[in-house]
Design a protein around this motif. Structure first.
Motif, PDB file in Angstrom:
ATOM      1  N   LEU A   1    -128.858 111.395 -28.753  1.00 28.32           N
ATOM      2  CA  LEU A   1    -128.588 109.816 -29.050  1.00 28.32           C
ATOM      3  C   LEU A   1    -128.039 109.492 -27.820  1.00 28.32           C
ATOM      4  O   LEU A   1    -127.788 108.235 -27.460  1.00 28.32           O
ATOM      5  N   LEU A   2    -127.267 110.287 -27.121  1.00 28.93           N
ATOM      6  CA  LEU A   2    -126.506 109.881 -25.707  1.00 28.93           C
ATOM      7  C   LEU A   2    -127.070 110.814 -24.696  1.00 28.93           C
ATOM      8  O   LEU A   2    -127.917 111.749 -24.851  1.00 28.93           O
ATOM      9  N   GLU A   3    -127.037 110.338 -23.561  1.00 29.29           N
ATOM     10  CA  GLU A   3    -127.673 110.737 -22.463  1.00 29.29           C
ATOM     11  C   GLU A   3    -126.549 110.867 -21.329  1.00 29.29           C
ATOM     12  O   GLU A   3    -125.999 109.980 -21.193  1.00 29.29           O
ATOM     13  N   ARG A   4    -126.105 112.080 -20.786  1.00 26.12           N
ATOM     14  CA  ARG A   4    -125.312 112.434 -19.829  1.00 26.12           C
ATOM     15  C   ARG A   4    -125.713 112.207 -18.426  1.00 26.12           C
ATOM     16  O   ARG A   4    -126.613 112.900 -18.310  1.00 26.12           O
ATOM     17  N   ARG A   5    -125.184 111.234 -17.755  1.00 24.98           N
ATOM     18  CA  ARG A   5    -125.648 110.986 -16.347  1.00 24.98           C
ATOM     19  C   ARG A   5    -124.468 110.882 -15.285  1.00 24.98           C
ATOM     20  O   ARG A   5    -123.341 110.311 -15.357  1.00 24.98           O
ATOM     21  N   GLN A   6    -124.754 111.682 -14.267  1.00 29.28           N
ATOM     22  CA  GLN A   6    -123.929 111.616 -13.204  1.00 29.28           C
ATOM     23  C   GLN A   6    -124.069 110.125 -12.409  1.00 29.28           C
ATOM     24  O   GLN A   6    -124.759 109.937 -11.864  1.00 29.28           O
ATOM     25  N   TYR A   7    -122.670 109.660 -12.028  1.00 27.61           N
ATOM     26  CA  TYR A   7    -122.750 108.498 -11.511  1.00 27.61           C
ATOM     27  C   TYR A   7    -121.948 108.509 -10.427  1.00 27.61           C
ATOM     28  O   TYR A   7    -121.797 107.410  -9.549  1.00 27.61           O
ATOM     29  N   SER A   8    -121.261 109.677 -10.011  1.00 29.15           N
ATOM     30  CA  SER A   8    -120.686 109.878  -8.811  1.00 29.15           C
ATOM     31  C   SER A   8    -120.650 111.174  -8.291  1.00 29.15           C
ATOM     32  O   SER A   8    -120.565 112.366  -9.002  1.00 29.15           O
ATOM     33  N   GLU A   9    -120.757 111.692  -7.072  1.00 30.23           N
ATOM     34  CA  GLU A   9    -121.178 112.847  -6.629  1.00 30.23           C
ATOM     35  C   GLU A   9    -119.603 113.338  -6.229  1.00 30.23           C
ATOM     36  O   GLU A   9    -119.316 114.492  -6.719  1.00 30.23           O
ATOM     37  N   ARG A  10    -118.829 112.715  -5.395  1.00 28.51           N
ATOM     38  CA  ARG A  10    -117.573 113.554  -5.082  1.00 28.51           C
ATOM     39  C   ARG A  10    -116.463 112.282  -5.380  1.00 28.51           C
ATOM     40  O   ARG A  10    -116.529 111.489  -4.561  1.00 28.51           O
ATOM     41  N   PRO A  11    -115.373 112.555  -6.425  1.00 26.64           N
ATOM     42  CA  PRO A  11    -115.682 113.567  -7.359  1.00 26.64           C
ATOM     43  C   PRO A  11    -116.785 113.608  -8.435  1.00 26.64           C
ATOM     44  O   PRO A  11    -117.218 112.191  -8.500  1.00 26.64           O
ATOM     45  N   ALA A  12    -117.137 114.410  -9.000  1.00 29.58           N
ATOM     46  CA  ALA A  12    -117.949 114.321  -9.949  1.00 29.58           C
ATOM     47  C   ALA A  12    -117.868 113.696 -11.142  1.00 29.58           C
ATOM     48  O   ALA A  12    -116.731 113.737 -11.632  1.00 29.58           O
ATOM     49  N   ARG A  13    -118.512 112.663 -11.439  1.00 30.24           N
ATOM     50  CA  ARG A  13    -118.198 111.906 -12.681  1.00 30.24           C
ATOM     51  C   ARG A  13    -119.417 111.481 -13.451  1.00 30.24           C
ATOM     52  O   ARG A  13    -120.555 111.374 -12.991  1.00 30.24           O
ATOM     53  N   TYR A  14    -119.207 111.446 -14.845  1.00 26.54           N
ATOM     54  CA  TYR A  14    -120.370 111.246 -15.679  1.00 26.54           C
ATOM     55  C   TYR A  14    -119.958 110.180 -16.485  1.00 26.54           C
ATOM     56  O   TYR A  14    -119.000 109.767 -17.044  1.00 26.54           O
ATOM     57  N   GLU A  15    -121.112 109.613 -17.009  1.00 23.34           N
ATOM     58  CA  GLU A  15    -121.166 108.529 -18.012  1.00 23.34           C
ATOM     59  C   GLU A  15    -122.253 108.900 -19.244  1.00 23.34           C
ATOM     60  O   GLU A  15    -123.138 109.930 -19.143  1.00 23.34           O
ATOM     61  N   TYR A  16    -122.085 108.406 -20.253  1.00 23.07           N
ATOM     62  CA  TYR A  16    -122.718 108.710 -21.455  1.00 23.07           C
ATOM     63  C   TYR A  16    -123.302 107.409 -21.656  1.00 23.07           C
ATOM     64  O   TYR A  16    -122.746 106.237 -22.157  1.00 23.07           O
ATOM     65  N   LEU A  17    -124.609 107.492 -21.721  1.00 21.26           N
ATOM     66  CA  LEU A  17    -125.729 106.078 -22.040  1.00 21.26           C
ATOM     67  C   LEU A  17    -126.528 106.210 -23.325  1.00 21.26           C
ATOM     68  O   LEU A  17    -126.780 107.401 -23.612  1.00 21.26           O
ATOM     69  N   LEU A  18    -126.660 105.462 -23.925  1.00 24.50           N
ATOM     70  CA  LEU A  18    -127.355 105.388 -25.015  1.00 24.50           C
ATOM     71  C   LEU A  18    -128.907 105.517 -24.705  1.00 24.50           C
ATOM     72  O   LEU A  18    -129.452 104.956 -23.742  1.00 24.50           O
ATOM     73  N   THR A  19    -129.517 106.450 -25.600  1.00 26.76           N
ATOM     74  CA  THR A  19    -130.909 106.727 -25.501  1.00 26.76           C
ATOM     75  C   THR A  19    -131.444 105.823 -26.455  1.00 26.76           C
ATOM     76  O   THR A  19    -130.992 104.857 -27.231  1.00 26.76           O
ATOM     77  N   GLU A  20    -132.809 105.686 -26.460  1.00 26.74           N
ATOM     78  CA  GLU A  20    -133.501 104.904 -27.417  1.00 26.74           C
ATOM     79  C   GLU A  20    -133.130 105.061 -29.112  1.00 26.74           C
ATOM     80  O   GLU A  20    -132.865 104.164 -29.745  1.00 26.74           O
TER      81      GLU A  20
END
Lengths: 176, 176
Positions: free
Chosen positions: A65-84
DNA sequence: CAGTATCCTGTCCGATACTG
DNA sequence: CAGTATCGGACAGGATACTG
């Protein structure tokens, strides 16, 4: 519900609940559909303990239902995006919202659904796509499809489709 | 969710979940909307332990979704009937059902929604009652109503309505 | 900021036995 | 048939401390 011990009996509703049927998951998805994506946004909005949030986020990600995506390298940061399939929870959230404003004692206009372009308030109604008729006016009922007559028999005993419909009719269940 | 410790923050969705937000309650309501009314029908359909069923039935009755009615004097027999707010759960069940048939690997036609009079299959879609436009095609978004701007501020920080909408827009949250 | 690691408590739930 | 009573186990969830 002991998560995995459950047999969903071929019911799509039970199947759905198996993926997001707990308290926090729905609330997280509500926030996700409201446009929030980050751990601390969820945490602050919901007042949820961080370890629990981690757990729920992981289960929602696993459920697709969600997709974890890294949006920053350093520092490592993740966001949770909606899937279909996450986005497809929209109607569920809407349905819950509609029930909530009607049957809880909140101010009826504490939150409103609006068309973002026109600003006009939206009043969602379920209709049949083909006939355009509101479901409230149709004697709608779930019936066993061809492929599943056997499973339904197991659930409901040796009832026929017609008997199932009768039963629904008797109790006024048609108001789906 | 520790039932009572939760602050629903004025959110109608959280409010709704407070009444029937657990696994069994929804499944029981599904059966009730399918026309079942009696203790042992629920028990058999769901495979739920009797003490749990008692508890859930009581909580649903307390929440006003079901009404317990005696239908036999001797022996004393009770049935559980839908109240109006219980019937209003119909759209929630429908929304869950639609998600389920789309996103679980059940046979897509194991259960179908039909018009009981014509027998025709129904394909429910949320539309705006006034414009008739499908919600999918509207950039629909929840916004803080006048009365609740303050609460929303508390939830979302000092964001304005417009900022909230922007946020929703950014993430494609409009697909409610 | 975005979590992980522990510890602890509550309670949801299943299993089982019993009752009018 | 429609439950009630009791027991025990598994987690969900809260609190808190810690990390890169």
């Amino acid at each position: 519900m002991r998560q995995s011990s459950f047999n969903n009996m071929g019911c799509p509703i039970a199947g759905a609940l198996e993926h997001f049927g707990d308290w926090w998951s729905l609330l997280i998805m509500r926030d996700a559909l409201d446009g929030f994506t980050r751990f601390d946004e969820f945490q602050e909005n919901l007042g949820i303990a961080p370890n629990i949030l981690t757990r729920r986020l992981k289960s929602l990600t696993d459920a697709g239902l969600l997709e974890r995506r890294q949006y920053s390298e350093r520092p490592a940061r993740y966001e949770y995006l909606l899937t279909e399939s996450g986005r497809d929870l929209g109607p569920v959230i809407v349905a819950l919202y509609l029930w909530g404003i009607k049957h809880t004692d909140l101010d009826h206009h504490s939150v409103v659904l609006v068309d973002q372009d026109s600003g006009a308030e939206i009043e969602p109604v379920y209709v049949d796509r083909r006939s355009g008729r509101p479901l409230r006016e149709i004697r709608a009922v779930f019936a066993a499809g061809r492929a599943a007559t056997d499973q339904m028999r197991r659930r409901h005993g040796p009832e026929t489709k017609a008997a199932l419909r009768d039963r629904a009719l008797r109790s006024g269940a048609a108001a789906l």
